[in-house]
Write a protein that holds these residues in place. Structure first.
Motif, PDB file in Angstrom:
ATOM      1  N   LEU A 366      -4.501   0.185 -14.722  1.00  0.00           N
ATOM      2  CA  LEU A 366      -5.259   1.430 -14.614  1.00  0.00           C
ATOM      3  C   LEU A 366      -4.501   2.493 -13.840  1.00  0.00           C
ATOM      4  CD1 LEU A 366      -9.029   0.631 -13.874  1.00  0.00           C
ATOM      5  CD2 LEU A 366      -8.017   1.547 -15.952  1.00  0.00           C
ATOM      6  N   PHE A 367      -3.754   2.073 -12.831  1.00  0.00           N
ATOM      7  CA  PHE A 367      -3.071   3.011 -11.943  1.00  0.00           C
ATOM      8  C   PHE A 367      -1.588   2.673 -11.845  1.00  0.00           C
ATOM      9  CE2 PHE A 367      -7.458   2.377 -10.326  1.00  0.00           C
ATOM     10  CZ  PHE A 367      -7.967   3.619 -10.711  1.00  0.00           C
ATOM     11  N   PRO A 368      -0.831   2.947 -12.893  1.00  0.00           N
ATOM     12  CA  PRO A 368       0.602   2.631 -12.866  1.00  0.00           C
ATOM     13  C   PRO A 368       1.330   3.452 -11.797  1.00  0.00           C
ATOM     14  CG  PRO A 368       0.042   4.003 -14.775  1.00  0.00           C
ATOM     15  CD  PRO A 368      -1.259   3.583 -14.160  1.00  0.00           C
ATOM     16  N   GLY A 369       2.412   2.904 -11.322  1.00  0.00           N
ATOM     17  CA  GLY A 369       3.197   3.599 -10.314  1.00  0.00           C
ATOM     18  C   GLY A 369       2.888   3.193  -8.895  1.00  0.00           C
ATOM     19  N   VAL A 370       1.937   2.277  -8.715  1.00  0.00           N
ATOM     20  CA  VAL A 370       1.640   1.768  -7.376  1.00  0.00           C
ATOM     21  C   VAL A 370       2.862   1.017  -6.854  1.00  0.00           C
ATOM     22  CG1 VAL A 370       0.225   0.110  -6.104  1.00  0.00           C
ATOM     23  CG2 VAL A 370      -0.830   1.618  -7.784  1.00  0.00           C
ATOM     24  N   PRO A 371       3.213   1.154  -5.577  1.00  0.00           N
ATOM     25  CA  PRO A 371       4.357   0.405  -5.046  1.00  0.00           C
ATOM     26  C   PRO A 371       4.185  -1.086  -5.289  1.00  0.00           C
ATOM     27  CG  PRO A 371       3.601   2.025  -3.449  1.00  0.00           C
ATOM     28  CD  PRO A 371       2.588   2.013  -4.554  1.00  0.00           C
ATOM     29  N   PRO A 372       5.279  -1.786  -5.528  1.00  0.00           N
ATOM     30  CA  PRO A 372       5.182  -3.236  -5.777  1.00  0.00           C
ATOM     31  C   PRO A 372       4.680  -3.964  -4.550  1.00  0.00           C
ATOM     32  CG  PRO A 372       7.473  -2.554  -5.508  1.00  0.00           C
ATOM     33  CD  PRO A 372       6.671  -1.298  -5.598  1.00  0.00           C
ATOM     34  N   LEU A 373       4.131  -5.154  -4.792  1.00  0.00           N
ATOM     35  CA  LEU A 373       3.624  -5.956  -3.699  1.00  0.00           C
ATOM     36  C   LEU A 373       4.713  -6.205  -2.654  1.00  0.00           C
ATOM     37  CD1 LEU A 373       1.493  -8.666  -5.527  1.00  0.00           C
ATOM     38  CD2 LEU A 373       0.675  -6.690  -4.267  1.00  0.00           C
ATOM     39  N   PRO A 374       4.319  -6.372  -1.398  1.00  0.00           N
ATOM     40  CA  PRO A 374       5.316  -6.483  -0.329  1.00  0.00           C
ATOM     41  C   PRO A 374       6.031  -7.813  -0.312  1.00  0.00           C
ATOM     42  CG  PRO A 374       3.139  -6.868   0.555  1.00  0.00           C
ATOM     43  CD  PRO A 374       2.945  -6.453  -0.883  1.00  0.00           C
ATOM     44  N   THR A 375       7.238  -7.781   0.183  1.00  0.00           N
ATOM     45  CA  THR A 375       7.921  -9.024   0.546  1.00  0.00           C
ATOM     46  C   THR A 375       7.496  -9.368   1.951  1.00  0.00           C
ATOM     47  OG1 THR A 375       9.820  -7.764   1.352  1.00  0.00           O
ATOM     48  CG2 THR A 375       9.863  -8.472  -0.950  1.00  0.00           C
ATOM     49  N   ALA A 376       8.038 -10.439   2.490  1.00  0.00           N
ATOM     50  CA  ALA A 376       7.597 -10.901   3.821  1.00  0.00           C
ATOM     51  C   ALA A 376       7.819  -9.858   4.907  1.00  0.00           C
ATOM     52  CB  ALA A 376       8.336 -12.185   4.187  1.00  0.00           C
ATOM     53  N   ASP A 377       8.799  -8.969   4.719  1.00  0.00           N
ATOM     54  CA  ASP A 377       9.111  -7.998   5.774  1.00  0.00           C
ATOM     55  C   ASP A 377       8.763  -6.569   5.387  1.00  0.00           C
ATOM     56  OD1 ASP A 377      10.974  -7.745   3.801  1.00  0.00           O
ATOM     57  OD2 ASP A 377      12.718  -7.684   5.135  1.00  0.00           O
ATOM     58  N   ALA A 378       7.931  -6.385   4.358  1.00  0.00           N
ATOM     59  CA  ALA A 378       7.609  -5.040   3.893  1.00  0.00           C
ATOM     60  C   ALA A 378       6.108  -4.804   3.992  1.00  0.00           C
ATOM     61  CB  ALA A 378       8.066  -4.834   2.456  1.00  0.00           C
TER      62      ALA A 378
END
Length: 381
Positions: A366-378
């Motif tokens: 529905l909302f493309p362009g959302v930042p990707p899911l975080p890694t352990a340190d993001a």
């Protein structure tokens, strides 16, 4: 809980408390005097509400009702944008759709100009305060349902600003025709062309504040709390039926609808019911649809839930894949304070592809362009 154990999820339902005086401080004096303001009695038990040239009295919440209200605002980031992302990081919520609070007054206005300008102020504030603060936060635009021309004009302006969703009450303003009527056609066409999601939130039926009513209060007496809580879910279902039966979604196949906080298991049932009505009463059905009601609903309607185990079953066993999780942050009906417990309870035994679809995929669709899911340190992007 360690980062390796945390389930990160996007949320199709959250809320933000705007400043109480946003409208009064931002509108010219002749309009500012018409937006809602309250005067509390010295004893603190009653207040007088003034709005758009009308005044009425209502009793202030006390006891359990007051505790309920305070609990719904307990999260530090409920009204402070600088504290919101730390809250979300703690809970494991990555991106979220953010609904307004002041907009709940919309159905009480009667002067189109005042409502139009007040919501314009809200949209400017939300985009500057919420959307620009982080790409993880997606606020919903607000438009007048009192005047459809005003709604179309504001939706176009919001699309140019960058809004990707518009908050819709499950029923329009009491002085306006309902969503199944053709007068709404220009609005549906504008939303489809702009790629803006129609985000209906349950519990937003217009209420008669002049009678002392409160949002979500329909029943009193034995069972009242449960009756009222359950009642709020039905408005979203009615909105979908109106959009499908009237042909609005059939005429606009790229228009997407989200029903937030209303669960998801009802969607297959409603599809069954509309299919049956369309088939068994075919001689009386107008308009005729080019696609089956089930196809329309399953391809264009999304539904968010927070705790319902059956919502996962709707995606797993009923063929309805547009199921989306939502936290309802910061409300007490939501998962704040126990989000990870809730997510693990829902998804630990769910296949990874289905888990990803409900916690991440439907939202990013529905909302493309959302930042990707975080890694352990993001965190805190």
């Amino acid at each position: 809980m360690s980062d390796t154990q945390k389930i990160w999820a996007n949320s199709g339902d959250s809320h933000f408390l705007e400043p109480d005086e946003l409208w009064r401080e931002s509108l010219p004096p002749r309009l500012a005097e018409l937006v809602p303001r309250t005067e509390k009695d010295p004893d603190g038990q009653w207040e007088t509400v003034h709005i758009d040239g009308m005044s009425f009295r209502r009793k202030l919440p006390t006891g359990k009702a007051l505790e309920f209200l305070e609990a719904s605002h307990r999260a530090p980031g409920a009204a402070d944008i600088t504290k919101r992302l730390p809250d979300l990081d703690q809970e494991g919520i990555w991106s979220e759709l953010v609904f307004p609070s002041l907009g709940m007054w919309s159905s009480s206005f009667r002067t189109p100009e005042v409502l139009r300008e007040a919501l314009r102020v809200s949209n400017d504030w939300a985009y500057e305060t919420i959307d620009k603060y982080s790409p993880r936060l997606i606020s919903t635009a607000q438009v007048s349902t009192l005047d459809i021309d005003d709604a179309v004009t504001e939706l176009k302006r919001c699309a140019e600003m960058g809004f990707r969703a518009v908050f819709m009450p499950v029923s329009p303003h009491p002085r306006q025709k309902d969503y199944n009527q053709d007068v709404w056609e220009p609005f549906w066409a504008t939303a489809e062309e702009a790629g803006i999601v129609l985000a209906f939130h349950i519990g937003t039926d217009p209420i008669d504040l002049s009678s002392g009513g409160m949002a979500g209060q329909v029943y009193r007496g034995p069972g009242g709390a449960v009756l009222n809580y359950t009642e709020t879910t039905f408005g979203g279902q009615r909105a979908v039926v109106k959009m499908v039966a009237s042909g609005a979604l059939d005429r606009h196949p790229n228009l997407k609808v989200l029903i937030s906080e209303g669960g998801a298991t009802w969607v297959p049932f409603i599809a069954d019911r509309i299919e049956e009505g369309y088939r068994q009463h075919a001689m009386a059905v107008r308009p005729k649809l080019k696609r089956s009601p089930r196809e329309i609903i399953y391809s264009q309607v999304y539904a968010s839930f927070q705790h319902d185990a059956t919502a996962v079953a709707a995606a797993r066993s009923m063929g309805y894949s547009n199921v989306m999780w939502g936290s309802d942050y910061p409300h007490m009906e939501g998962t704040y304070g126990h989000t990870q417990e809730t997510l693990h309870g829902l998804f630990d035994d769910v296949p990874s592809a289905l888990k990803h679809r409900i916690t991440v995929g439907a939202f990013t669709e529905l909302f493309p362009g959302v930042p990707p899911l975080p890694t352990a340190d993001a965190v805190a992007v």
